[in-house]
Design an enzyme around this catalytic site. Sequence first.
Site, short mmCIF file in Angstrom:
data_model
loop_
_atom_site.label_atom_id
_atom_site.label_comp_id
_atom_site.label_asym_id
_atom_site.label_seq_id
_atom_site.Cartn_x
_atom_site.Cartn_y
_atom_site.Cartn_z
N TYR A 1 -55.08 82.48 -12.47
CA TYR A 1 -54.70 81.36 -13.36
C TYR A 1 -54.39 80.14 -12.53
CZ TYR A 1 -52.30 78.59 -16.89
OH TYR A 1 -51.93 77.59 -17.75
N ASP B 1 -53.67 78.37 -4.24
CA ASP B 1 -52.83 77.93 -5.36
C ASP B 1 -51.48 78.61 -5.20
OD1 ASP B 1 -51.47 77.53 -7.68
OD2 ASP B 1 -53.17 77.89 -9.01
N LYS C 1 -43.95 73.98 -10.11
CA LYS C 1 -42.75 74.77 -10.41
C LYS C 1 -41.54 74.44 -9.53
CE LYS C 1 -45.45 78.42 -12.61
NZ LYS C 1 -45.57 77.92 -13.97
C1 LIG Z 1 -50.75 79.87 -10.09
C2 LIG Z 1 -50.60 78.76 -11.07
N1 LIG Z 1 -51.36 77.65 -10.92
C3 LIG Z 1 -51.27 76.61 -11.75
C4 LIG Z 1 -50.41 76.64 -12.82
C5 LIG Z 1 -50.33 75.46 -13.74
O1 LIG Z 1 -49.13 74.81 -13.60
P1 LIG Z 1 -48.56 73.92 -14.82
O2 LIG Z 1 -48.17 74.86 -15.89
O3 LIG Z 1 -47.42 73.17 -14.20
O4 LIG Z 1 -49.69 73.01 -15.21
C6 LIG Z 1 -49.61 77.75 -13.04
C7 LIG Z 1 -48.68 77.82 -14.19
O5 LIG Z 1 -48.12 78.83 -14.51
C8 LIG Z 1 -49.72 78.86 -12.15
O6 LIG Z 1 -49.01 79.96 -12.32
#
Ligand SMILES: Cc1ncc(COP(=O)(O)O)c(C=O)c1O
Length: 452
Positions: free
Chosen positions: A161, A263, A290
Site C-alpha cells: 500500500y 516507502d 505519519k
Molecule cells: C506504507 C504507506 N504508504 C503510504 C501511505 C499513505 O499515506 P497517507 O494516508 O498519509 O496518504 C500509507 C498510509 O497508511 C502507508 O501505510
Amino acid sequence: MAGNQNQTGEQSVNETERYLELTPKSRAIWEEAKNYLPGGDSRNSIFWEPYPFFVESSSGCHVIDADGVDRVDFINTMTTMILGHAPKVVMQAVEEQLAKGVAYNAPNEHQVRLAKILCQRIPSFDLLRFTNSGTEATLNTLRAARAFTGKSRFAKAEGGYHGTHDSVTVSLRVNPDQAGDADRPNALPSSAGLPDGVVEQVLIIPFNDTQASLKLLEENKDELAAVIVEPVLGSVGMVPATPDFLAMLREFTQANGIILIFDEVISFRVAPGGSQQYYGITPDMTALGKIIGGGFAVGAFGGRRDIMEQYDPTTPDGPSVSHAGTFNANPVTMVAGATTLEQLTPDVYRRLAELTEELRKGLRDACAELEVPVQVTGLGSLFGIHFTDGEIRGYRDVAAGNNALRHQMFLGLMNEGFLTASNLVGSLSTEMAEPEIDAFVDAFKKVLARQL
Ligand SMILES: Cc1ncc(COP(=O)(O)O)c(C=O)c1O
C-alpha cells in the site's frame, strides 16, 4: 448477550451484540453522518462492521468514544501517534506556534529544523521535500524517478500500500483466486475509476519471494523507472521483508539504472534512521509520513541529490519536476514533527521494540495454550496477528488467514477496552508499559477463549 459456557469455560458472547450495546451514541452519530458522508466517514480504511465508534477525546494511550468507553489504543492512528495522544511537549510547541499563525506564503524555520533531523538520521536523504500526506510523498518519488530515468513503468509488491493516487492503486488486497499464480501475480485495478493504461504501467512482484521477483524484474528491466517497496509490508499485515529480498532489489536496481524507492511511511518506526538503517540497505529515494508530523497531516520524500535537484527552482532552467502545495511544510506540522522526532532517541526505539517483542511473545503463548494456530509478525514497535499455521512471507499468506475469527477478535478486543486496526495490526506508543501489554494479552486470551 451472554450465551452458554463453551469448551474453555468462558461464556460464549456475541461480540457484535455486545459492541452494539456499548456504542449507542456512536451509532446515532453514524446514522446522522450517513446523510452527508458516504458510509458516514471520509476514510474507508477505518470502516468496520457494524459501524465504527466515534471518538470524543484522547490522551496518552487512551481513546474515549462518544459513549464514554475508554479503550487502550494499540493502533495509534494507523501507527502515527508514537508518543501517544496529545503529548504535552508537542502540544505546548504547537500552541506556541498557533499564537504566531498557522500557515504563511513564505517558508519558516521549523521546516529547516525538521529537514535537518531527517537528513541526519536517514541514510538515503541528501535532500527532501515536505508534503501533506504519504500519498503525495509516494506520488512524488515515482514522478521524480520517471523524470530522472525517462522511463514510465514501475514495480510494486502485491498487497503493498502506497496511498491513494492512481498509479499505486493496483493489486492491493486482491482476491488471490483472481490474481494469477503466486509467483507471477496479475496486476489488478483496486478501484473503479482508474484512467486507461494505469494498470499496465505496473509490474506486480511477490513480496519476499526473491527468486520469482528477480525473474519478473529481469524480464521487464528495460521499461522500469522504479521499484517501490515497503520494507515492512505495513497496513496489510506488518510483514517484515527478508534481508535477501531487499538486497536483491538493491542489487538489481543498481545494476540496471532503476530507482529503488523505500516507502517508509510506516516502517520509519523501526529505527531512528528508518528500516533502511535497520537492514543496512540504502535506497535511492524514500517516502515518509505519519510519525514525522507529530500527529498533523504530513508526508515527505527525498533521496539522492541528483534526483532531488530536479525540484530545485534555483537551477538555470528552473525545476524540471513540478511540486507545490498550499499547506506543504506549514509551521504547525513542522514544529510538531520536529518536537516529536527530538523525543525519539535510540533508547526510546529500543524500549518500544522490547515491549512489542513481549507483546508478540505473549500473544503466541496465549494461542499455543488455547491451541489456536497463529502467526504474530512485526518489527520494532509494529505487530500483526494472523490466524493461520502457515508462515507469513507475503500478501497471499496474509490472505489465507481466518478472517472470520479475526473480525470477532477485533470486536471482542474493542468490547474489552482495546483498539487495534480491524485486521489486527497495531503499533505501540511510548505511553505504554508492561501493564498495558499484560492487560492486552489477558484480554486477547479471554476473547479468544470465548470464540472456541
Ligand atoms: C506504507 C504507506 N504508504 C503510504 C501511505 C499513505 O499515506 P497517507 O494516508 O498519509 O496518504 C500509507 C498510509 O497508511 C502507508 O501505510
